[in-house]
Structure formats: C-alpha cells, structure tokens
Design an enzyme around this catalytic site. Structure first.
Site, short mmCIF file in Angstrom:
data_model
loop_
_atom_site.label_atom_id
_atom_site.label_comp_id
_atom_site.label_asym_id
_atom_site.label_seq_id
_atom_site.Cartn_x
_atom_site.Cartn_y
_atom_site.Cartn_z
N ASP A 116 0.81 -1.21 0.00
CA ASP A 116 0.00 0.00 0.00
C ASP A 116 0.84 1.27 0.00
O ASP A 116 0.34 2.36 0.17
CB ASP A 116 -1.07 -0.01 1.10
CG ASP A 116 -0.55 -0.43 2.45
OD1 ASP A 116 0.65 -0.24 2.70
OD2 ASP A 116 -1.35 -0.96 3.23
C1 BGC Z 1 2.99 1.61 6.01
C2 BGC Z 1 2.33 0.35 5.54
C3 BGC Z 1 0.97 0.28 6.14
C4 BGC Z 1 0.17 1.52 5.89
C5 BGC Z 1 -1.16 1.40 6.62
C6 BGC Z 1 2.13 2.80 5.73
O1 BGC Z 1 2.72 3.94 6.25
O2 BGC Z 1 4.27 1.74 5.42
O3 BGC Z 1 3.10 -0.78 5.89
O4 BGC Z 1 0.28 -0.85 5.66
O5 BGC Z 1 0.85 2.66 6.30
O6 BGC Z 1 -1.93 2.43 6.65
C1 NOJ Z 2 1.13 -3.43 6.19
C2 NOJ Z 2 -0.33 -3.55 5.96
O1 NOJ Z 2 -0.97 -3.96 7.14
C3 NOJ Z 2 -0.66 -4.48 4.85
O2 NOJ Z 2 -2.03 -4.44 4.57
C4 NOJ Z 2 0.15 -4.14 3.64
O3 NOJ Z 2 -0.17 -5.08 2.67
C5 NOJ Z 2 1.62 -4.10 3.95
N1 NOJ Z 2 1.85 -3.15 4.98
C6 NOJ Z 2 2.49 -3.79 2.74
O4 NOJ Z 2 2.46 -2.46 2.42
#
Ligand code: BGC
Ligand code: NOJ
Length: 798
Positions: free
Chosen positions: A484
C-alpha cells in the site's frame, strides 16, 4: 549471542533474564474480548473489544523513557523502593526474570531478601486481568515492608484521552470500597461500563488521584506516597484518576503471602446501571472479585487458560531434527497467528490501537493461521469482513471491531482487497469442510436488506478484477495493491497529506499490478476448484468463465509482465514499467516474483525458475529477501509512499517479512528445497543469532527487518502484528512440512532439505487425528490421505 533470554520449550515460555532489553519485549493476554499488552517490565495496557473506544488503562506514546504506563507494583522496604519488574524505579535488583508464556506473563524480582513474583493473565471468557502477587521473605530476619499497586485509568476513548484536556480534566470519577477501586468516568451519562481494580484483602491505604499519589513534580519512578510510606486516601474528582492500594505487610523468615488483584471491566444493562442514585451497580464486579480474587479461583482460572492453549497447540505438532523449527511450529508461530487474528494490525508497540482497526486484506490473510485452531471464530470473521464489502465488489479497507462497520480512515480502493476474501474463505473450507458458509446471507456495507449469499460475494470479488482491467489486460492497481506504499495514482507533493487517504486519481490511469495478476491467477484457480466441488455444484458455464479469465490473465502476464529475467512489478499511471531492468532504481520487486511463481505462471517455459533465481541473485541478503532493489534514493511523486522511506526500510527495500514466504512457497512449488529452507531460516526469529541487533522480541516475527541498504541491516521493527505470522505458518505447515488441507482430505507434499527429511507430525483435521511419520528424500511428489474420522497412524515415504 543470546544476551537477554532463552526459550523454555517444555513450558512454552520465553524467559527474559535481564530487564533492560533493547526494546520492550512484550506479550499479549486475552482469548475472547478482553485483551492486554504487557511488556517485560509490566508496561502496557488493556481494553475490552476495541483498543480505541474501550481503553481501560492509559498508556503514554512517545514517552521518555518509553513504555510508560502499566500495572506497577512498588515495594518499600526500609529506605529502598523497588519494582519486581525493575521499572519504573529501576532500582538494581538482586534477581530478575520475566517468563512470557501462552497468554500469561510472570515477572519475578528479588531485592534484599524479599522475592516478589507477579503472575499476570486474563482468564478465558473473563473480562479481567488477574495479578497474583506472591511475596516471599528469603532472608533470615523478619521483614516489614509496604506493597503498593498502581494503574492509571484511560478515559475510555484512547484518542480523545490524549487530546481533549479541557473536558477530560473535569470528568474523572471514582468510587472506593475497602477492597476495590472503581473507575466510573462518564458512567453518569451515556456509558454503561466501568472498570475496577480490586484485591483479595482490604487495603491499608489508597489513592485515586494521580497527583496526590505521585506528587505534582514526580514521575512514575518516584511516587511521593511510596517514598514516604503513606497513602493520601485521595478521591479523584476530575484531573487524572488512578487506582493504587497500599498494604503494610510483615513476613517471618521463609514465609510467603499471596495477594490476588483483579483488574476488571463491567458492562451493565441500562436499567441496572445504578444500585442507588449516583452509585454504580457493583454486583458484576463483586462476582468477578469473588470468582478470581482467591487462590482457588485464580488457580482454576490459570488452569483453564493452560488447558485452552494446550488444546490449541496440540492440533498441529512436529518433531523434527531441528529444535528451532519445532519451537517455531509448535509454539510461537501458532501463538502469533492467534494474536494477529485477534488484533489485526490495531494494537502493538508499533501500532497505537487508535489508527487502525481490522484490515480487510490483513484479516483475511490472518485466517490462514488460525482456521485449524478456532474454526468457529474464523467463520464469524469471514462473515463480518464480507459484510463490509460494496455491491461492486470493492470494500472498506478496514472496520472498527466495536461496531463492525467499515471506514475509510486508512484509505480505500485497494484493488487487491476483494481477492483476499476468496483466499480466506477457501482456507476456511479446506480446513473445515464447512461448505455451508457459502450459503450464509451477508449484507453489503452492513445495510440490512441488501443480503446475498457469501458465494455471491466471492463472485463479485472475482468480477471486481475482471471489471477493472488496464490497457495490457492486467488488473488496474486502484489506490494500491498489497504494497500500500506503491501509490501510483496519488501524486502528492503536500506533506500534510497521508499517502493512504489522499485523493486517488484513478480516472484515466493506466497503472496495472503484476502482484494482483499473480494473486488473481492463484485465487482464480482455487475459486474454480471450489465451484467445481460437488458440494457447491455451480453452473458449469460460470466455472468455465472463471477458468477462461484465469487463462487470459496468465497470457497477459506472459506477454506484458515478463521482463526477460523476472516478472515486472507494475505499470504506472502513464503506462511506464516499474520493476524492470530498464528502471534505474526499483529494477526488481519481490511481490510479483512471489505471486507469479506461486501461481506457476509460465512454469513450463522456465519463467518461474528464472524469477526465483533472480530473487536469489538480486533480493537475497544476509537477513532475508528485500522488497525491491536498488532502493529508491529520492522521492518520486509518481510512486508515492514507497519512495518516501529511507533506503532499506519498510516498503523501500526493507526485508518485508510478510512477502518472503511467497517466494519460499514459490521455491517449494518448484521443488527447490535448499533455497526454500535458507530463506525460511533467515526470517524466522528462533534462528536469530544477534538479539541486540534484532532489537525486537526474538520469539515472534516482525513486519520488517532493515535491508541491505539500511544504516543498520538486520534491525527488526513492527513486531507481532504482521501478516508474516499467517504466511510463514502456511509456508512451513503446508509447503515445507507439506501438510495441505484439501476439501476431501490432506495432501502430503513436503519440500525440505533431505537432511531434515524425517520427521513426525501430529495433525488434528476435523474429527480425525493423524500421526504421520514422513521420510522425504528430496523426490518432489505427493501422497493424498482421504479424510476419515478417527485416529490414523501412517508412515509416508516420498
Ligand atoms: C505503512 C504500511 C501500512 C500503511 C497502513 C504505511 O505507512 O508503510 O506498511 O500498511 O501505512 O496504513
Ligand atoms: C502493512 C499492511 O498492514 C498491509 O495491509 C500491507 O499489505 C503491507 N503493509 C504492505 O504495504
């Protein structure tokens, strides 16, 4: 270099032997709806159901020193004041240990001939923590000393508790009885819940007003009342309510005394809120105190907790030649899967419990770790998640556990999301054989009257991908896919915007994802297999449509998603390649190598072997496989958050442990046991050598370990709440040890270096128990065991 502790496998504990761990090493307590986080120095907090809306104890984020707030016991022995868990006073102890076990933590401190052992746990089915304090005089002389308890109440909403002081400092209310303190802020108006901290014997003094207890200018390490051996007997009106009991105790040499504290939460029906005007109905609290506030009650509750975990952890066990493997499989990985199932990504020492609820994709993936343990709860979770879907197959990215309603607080429009519902449902049915879940009627967006069957939800999930294809016939990425932080439609240059929630310019976008393509092929095949099962018996024309869509996608990947040596990662908004040798940075990414090799796309033409070789060559480093390489060295507006992280961290070339199992499974499916095993060992904490470098708990997986480009490669972060738990479980249980649940039995298909190829598995599968002895010599093959209730002992040679 095991500097800070060691495993005790027989007790299923991790034993911490010095309190000053490189970071708080925590544990979780709770099995139903009352949950607690507890560090090795007794820091942390608890809540009922929802870490944001029903927070019971106050916790200080960003405090210095960190991990401030918890359940602290203070002992004043002569002029010395100390805590069994060392903090907050940090008085040097003569002995210290912390045993983190399954749902409990036992902290023991000893000082000047007095030993204090505190056992913390949450009984199954109860809404309370029990603190059993056992004090022993280990000296040769009689000892008189004082024991103080201390907790600080959160004013329920963990978010406004930290912000709305103009109101908060006037609302706090308590009641005090000789053996219990009640926290009843806002109970006078709309709340029907209060908390209490009671104890098995009347106290000799108490405080409920924080400043009276601490002194206006003292910290947790020097409460004024403790220093002076007194209590203020204060009754809080506003400001910051706390609960502290004081006991004046004397112990003969060798003598012990036990006190049982119950920290509980009560909800009363509206008509039974009050005993009399202004006085809360304490009956439920008194009942809990009676039940758990005695040696017999607490012992029985602890035995029930042990039985709960003994039962769960007897369902899949391995006895192999590798102790690290056995302790991971038999204890810690399954335990962590349960914890991630309970919390999704909401409450840890890296997640505040305020920002994130239950994630759609996260919770679906978590199911893969627990269907064999708590199938009934998996079933309910699937239905809850599906109810946050929209009629077009899209969904809210998360929902709040208290209300089960979806929200867009951390974004929406992630185009991988719907497919995870197929993933979770397939995992559940393969484990349980419960096809009836497909007929459950589930609404859209929780709106009554919109119900369709879960099977329909799966169909529209599938269609959400085929309805949203890009110029190359590959899935449009939407806001982002699993990663994401790869925000291809976001274009933010405003630091005050969150990449996750800022406007998503999908109109006219050509941004396509090879990760979703691989996921679609893998899940599409699973979906077709499910639909074709006699218990589902779907219209053959529809099944054909699913199969055809999968075949078309495979073709699109081979035609437009192959870069020559590996799978491309994506096309950006303008249709330019990402994750290609043509790029300066981010030439290769892990997600598409993982998903396309798990989906075996182009396997016959050698694409999978090539992609796996490329992952080894370019992504593997000492501590695992990094997410992408070379790391982005500058912010790229067209790519978003991924390039916002310094090199080697998080989604920018960190070892994002969650996706390592995808490659490991890809390796196992290709029959490449040595590479699969090597990658597995690198990310599995039981194999971690340097605890100081890893920094976070050596008994659980972390989301991210700093990669080769980082300042400190090998340093872990975001421990506990990560999809790594369920994915490594799936990877080790199904693909390395090779026990794969199927609709009508189990497929035994191991892939492990021949040196460890002989092992025993005990597996409960529905109403059957299997004792398997497996001899795997490296010949890639499989053995099907049809499901039959009863006990079975089998020796399998492969
Ligand atoms: C993080 C991701 C996370 C996302 C959730 C980002 O800042 O790097 O790992 O899933 O926030 O909102
Ligand atoms: C953490 C999030 O919880 C997950 O939904 C996502 O897929 C990973 N970060 C990778 O960005």
């Amino acid at each position: 270099m095991n500097l800070f502790g060691h495993f005790d496998d027989a007790a299923r504990e991790y034993v911490i032997t010095r309190p000053d761990t490189p970071w708080p090493w925590i544990n979780y307590m709770g099995t139903d709806d009352f949950f607690s986080l507890i560090s090795n120095t007794a820091g942390g907090y608890c809540f009922c159901r929802d870490a944001k809306f029903r927070r019971i104890l106050r916790y200080r984020y960003n405090g210095v020193p960190m991990d401030a707030g918890g359940r602290y016991f203070y002992i004043k022995d002569g002029e010395t004041v100390w805590n069994p868990g060392w903090k907050p006073c940090k008085t040097p102890l003569d002995a210290y240990s912390c045993h983190h076990g399954m749902g409990y933590t036992r902290i023991t401190g000893e000082k000047d001939g007095l030993r204090a052992e505190v056992l913390f746990f949450v009984p199954p089915g109860a809404r309370c923590e029990i603190h059993r304090v056992r004090l022993t005089n280990t000296s040769a002389a009689r000892k008189s000393f004082q024991l103080y308890s201390f907790v600080e109440w959160c004013l329920w909403n963990a978010s406004t508790d930290m912000e709305n002081f103009q109101r908060n400092l006037s609302t706090g209310e308590v009641e005090v009885e000789p053996d219990a303190i009640y926290h009843k802020t806002e109970y006078r108006e709309r709340r029907d819940h209060y908390a209490f901290y009671g104890v098995s014997r009347p106290f000799d003094g108490f405080d409920t007003d924080r400043e009276t207890f601490m002194g206006m200018y003292n910290g947790f390490d020097a409460p004024q009342q403790v220093l002076s051996g007194t209590s203020g007997d204060s009754v809080a009106h506003g400001w910051s309510p706390i609960a502290s009991h004081r006991f004046d105790l004397t112990l003969e040499p060798g003598a012990s005394e036990e006190l049982f504290f119950v920290l509980g939460y009560v909800e009363n029906p509206p008509e039974a809120k009050f005993e009399r005007p202004g006085i809360i109905n304490k009956k439920p609290a008194r009942a809990m105190l009676e039940k758990y506030g005695t040696a017999a009650g607490a012992d029985a509750a602890f035995a029930a907790l042990k039985a709960f975990w003994d039962d769960l952890l007897s369902r899949y066990t391995v006895a192999s030649a590798v102790p690290e493997l056995d302790r991971t499989v038999n204890i810690w990985n399954q335990y962590q899967c349960m914890i991630t199932f309970f919390f999704s990504r909401s409450a840890s020492y890296f997640e505040s419990g305020i920002g994130r609820g239950m994630g759609f994709r996260d919770s679906n993936q978590d199911l893969a770790g627990i269907c064999h343990l708590i199938p009934e709860r998996a079933r309910q979770r699937i239905l809850d998640i599906a109810a946050t879907q929209f009629p077009d197959g899209g969904c809210y990215h998360q929902y709040q556990p208290l209300t089960k309603r979806g929200n867009n607080d951390i974004g929406g429009g992630f185009n991988d999301d719907p497919l995870w519902l197929i993933f979770g449902t397939v995992a559940y049915i393969k484990e349980t054989g419960d096809f009836s879940i497909l007929q459950e009627q589930v609404p859209f967006d929780n709106k009554p009257g919109t119900e369709v069957s879960l099977l329909e939800h799966l169909k529209i999930s599938f269609a959400h991908v085929t309805d949203n294809l890009g110029p190359h016939g590959l899935p449009l990425i939407g806001r982002a896919d699993w990663n994401d932080c790869l925000n291809l439609n976001c274009f933010s240059d405003n630091p005050d915007e969150s990449f996750q929630t800022t406007e998503n310019k999908t109109e006219g976008s050509k941004a396509e994802s090879l990760m979703i393509a691989g996921l679609f092929v893998a899940e599409g095949r699973d979906f077709a297999e499910l639909l074709a099962h006699p218990a589902v018996a779907t219209d053959p024309a529809y099944i054909e449509k699913v199969r055809a869509a999968v075949a078309t996608m495979e073709k699109a990947v081979k035609t437009h998603g192959w870069d020559g040596e590996w799978f491309l990662r994506a096309y950006d908004y303008y249709g330019r390649k990402i994750g290609s040798h043509e790029n300066d940075e981010g030439k290769i990414f892990i997600e598409s190598q993982g998903w396309c090799t798990m989906a075996r796309i182009g396997a016959d033409e050698g694409l999978c072997d090539k992609a796996l070789d490329a992952a080894v060559k370019h992504l593997e480093c000492e501590h695992g496989l990094v997410l992408n390489t070379p790391a982005y060295t500058r912010y790229i507006k067209d790519y978003g958050e991924i390039s916002s992280y310094p090199q080697g961290y998080k989604e920018n070339a960190g070892i994002f442990c969650h996706n390592n199992p995808w490659v490991i499974i890809g390796e196992a499916m290709a029959g490449r046991a040595d590479a699969a095993w090597r990658h597995y060992c690198k990310i599995t904490p039981a194999f971690t050598k340097d605890q100081a470098l890893r920094k976070v708990e050596p008994y659980v997986f972390c989301q991210m370990v700093a990669g080769k480009d980082a300042a400190r490669p090998g340093e872990g972060k975001n421990s506990w709440l990560t999809g790594t738990a369920a994915w490594t479980w799936k990877c080790v249980s199904e693909f390395l040890l090779g026990i794969k649940p199927q609709y009508d039995g189990m497929l035994i298909e191991p892939c492990i270096p021949a040196a460890y190829g002989t092992y025993k598995i005990h597996r409960r599968f529905r109403d059957a128990e299997y004792d398997l002895t497996i001899h795997y010599t490296g010949r890639h093959g499989s053995h099907f065991i049809p499901y039959a209730p009863g006990r079975h002992e089998l020796e399998i040679n492969l």
